[in-house]
Design an enzyme around this catalytic site. Structure first.
Site, PDB file in Angstrom:
ATOM      1  N   ASP A   8       0.868  -1.170   0.000  1.00 52.95           N
ATOM      2  CA  ASP A   8       0.000   0.000   0.000  1.00 52.95           C
ATOM      3  C   ASP A   8       0.922   1.242   0.000  1.00 52.95           C
ATOM      4  O   ASP A   8       2.135   1.108   0.194  1.00 52.95           O
ATOM      5  CB  ASP A   8      -0.857  -0.051   1.273  1.00 52.95           C
ATOM      6  CG  ASP A   8      -1.560   1.233   1.552  1.00 52.95           C
ATOM      7  OD1 ASP A   8      -2.289   1.704   0.667  1.00 52.95           O
ATOM      8  OD2 ASP A   8      -1.388   1.788   2.665  1.00 52.95           O
ATOM      9  N   ASP A  10      -0.131   5.237   1.030  1.00 54.63           N
ATOM     10  CA  ASP A  10      -0.325   6.235   2.087  1.00 54.63           C
ATOM     11  C   ASP A  10      -0.383   5.559   3.452  1.00 54.63           C
ATOM     12  O   ASP A  10      -1.197   4.656   3.670  1.00 54.63           O
ATOM     13  CB  ASP A  10      -1.601   7.036   1.841  1.00 54.63           C
ATOM     14  CG  ASP A  10      -1.466   7.916   0.616  1.00 54.63           C
ATOM     15  OD1 ASP A  10      -0.585   8.797   0.641  1.00 54.63           O
ATOM     16  OD2 ASP A  10      -2.201   7.709  -0.360  1.00 54.63           O
TER      17      ASP A  10
HETATM   18  C1  XBP Z   1      -5.110   6.286   1.145  1.00 54.26           C
HETATM   19  C2  XBP Z   1      -6.137   7.176   0.574  1.00 54.26           C
HETATM   20  C3  XBP Z   1      -5.815   8.218  -0.427  1.00 54.26           C
HETATM   21  C4  XBP Z   1      -5.019   9.398  -0.030  1.00 54.26           C
HETATM   22  C5  XBP Z   1      -5.111  10.508  -1.050  1.00 54.26           C
HETATM   23  O1  XBP Z   1      -4.532   5.559   0.111  1.00 54.26           O
HETATM   24  O2  XBP Z   1      -7.273   6.994   0.867  1.00 54.26           O
HETATM   25  O3  XBP Z   1      -7.034   8.721  -0.835  1.00 54.26           O
HETATM   26  O4  XBP Z   1      -5.475   9.896   1.211  1.00 54.26           O
HETATM   27  O5  XBP Z   1      -4.909  10.147  -2.340  1.00 54.26           O
HETATM   28  P1  XBP Z   1      -3.732   4.156   0.300  1.00 54.26           P
HETATM   29  P2  XBP Z   1      -5.740  10.838  -3.567  1.00 54.26           P
HETATM   30  O6  XBP Z   1      -4.577   3.111  -0.391  1.00 54.26           O
HETATM   31  O7  XBP Z   1      -2.405   4.363  -0.381  1.00 54.26           O
HETATM   32  O8  XBP Z   1      -3.579   3.927   1.762  1.00 54.26           O
HETATM   33  O9  XBP Z   1      -6.198  12.180  -3.111  1.00 54.26           O
HETATM   34  O10 XBP Z   1      -4.749  10.927  -4.695  1.00 54.26           O
HETATM   35  O11 XBP Z   1      -6.905   9.948  -3.885  1.00 54.26           O
HETATM   36 MG    MG Z   2      -2.845   3.189   3.453  1.00 52.39          MG
END
Ligand code: XBP
Ligand code: MG
Length: 277
Positions: A8, A10
């Site tokens: 993953d 973020d």
């Molecule tokens: C977590 C998320 C993302 C980010 C923002 O992603 O929910 O929406 O907060 O990204 P991950 P965008 O699956 O990597 O944990 O604004 O580009 O959508």
């Molecule tokens: Mg994440």
């Protein structure tokens, strides 16, 4: 046998939310003349909705129900606001201010050397992933990944399993040949719904979530000078100071022995072509 690690982004590769996406949203709101402000607590609640555009829509519907979008309608408005947020987010990431979480770069390098494939499965916009990999990992880091599946490449975002199904198809691997690394319950649910055993590395926004069924839950992967802290886990991890590729192979092997899934009919890897999405 463990053939691929699927990361993953973020919260897992780096702590990008609190001082990254959140602050960028607030700058975008200001620039658009909106008096909206997402403080750290509210943002924690909004993180339950994965995907930036989906999160904005949820916020407007729930917290600004009387808001009238400008000419062009709500979809266009959300799209513009989200692009502006990503513009500010990218400049923050490119400044190099965001550090990779402990052990992630080490583990990626070890996997690469051991012939374990690497992939990304994230709800984040692709440009954000490339910017983060280049600025916080290595200029060449995007080329280490067989598949980078991000954002709108699939219709339904996590906790739906779609992005993981997409990655498995591109890798030509079965779910049980892979290990996902996630930081949130939404991510864990997505990986599990695709049948992929999952390791969780928590952060301050996700620590309290329910990670039932994860192979292990750790603070972070650990570095030589920073011990991994195990919050819950399986036998092969007892006493380890850090999670390296050998210990993940043990953990995965333990999972294969103790789980009841059928191993017949596993798809053999026959194509190592690089697929960037
Ligand atoms: C977590 C998320 C993302 C980010 C923002 O992603 O929910 O929406 O907060 O990204 P991950 P965008 O699956 O990597 O944990 O604004 O580009 O959508
Ligand atoms: Mg994440």
């Amino acid at each position: 046998m463990l053939k691929a690690l699927i990361f993953d982004v973020d919260g897992t590769l780096a702590d990008t939310e609190r001082q990254g996406h959140r602050v960028a949203y607030n700058r975008a709101f200001r620039e658009k003349g909106l008096d909206w402000r997402w403080d750290e607590t509210l943002y924690g609640q909004l993180l339950k909705i994965s995907g930036g555009k989906e999160r904005l829509r949820y916020f407007i519907e729930t917290f600004q129900p009387t808001f009238k979008p400008p000419v062009g309608g709500i979809d266009r408005f959300i799209g513009e606001l989200h692009r502006l947020k990503n513009h500010y987010y990218a400049s923050y990431i490119k400044s190099g201010a965001v550090k990779a979480r402990p052990g992630v770069l080490r583990l990626m390098r070890e996997a690469h050397e051991a012939g374990v494939l690497l992939a990304i499965a994230t709800t984040t916009t692709p440009e954000n992933v490339y910017a983060l990999l280049k600025a916080s990992f290595d200029a060449q880091a995007p080329s280490w990944f067989q598949v980078i599946a991000a954002g709108d490449v699939v219709k339904r975002k996590k906790p739906a399993p779609d992005v993981y199904h997409y990655v498995l198809e591109k890798l030509e691997l079965a779910a049980e040949q892979c290990l996902a690394v996630e930081d949130s319950q939404n991510g864990l649910r997505a990986a599990h719904a695709a049948g992929i055993p999952t390791l969780v590395t928590v952060n301050d926004y996700t620590r309290q979530e329910d990670f039932s069924g994860a192979l292990a839950v750790v603070e972070h992967l650990g570095e030589s000078n920073q011990r991994a802290v195990f919050l819950s886990g399986n036998a092969p991890l007892n006493g380890l100071a850090l999670l390296d590729i050998a210990s993940l192979q043990d953990l995965h092997g333990h999972y294969l022995k103790t789980s009841h899934h059928k191993q017949a009919g596993l798809v053999e890897l026959n194509n190592r072509g690089v697929t960037h999405v």
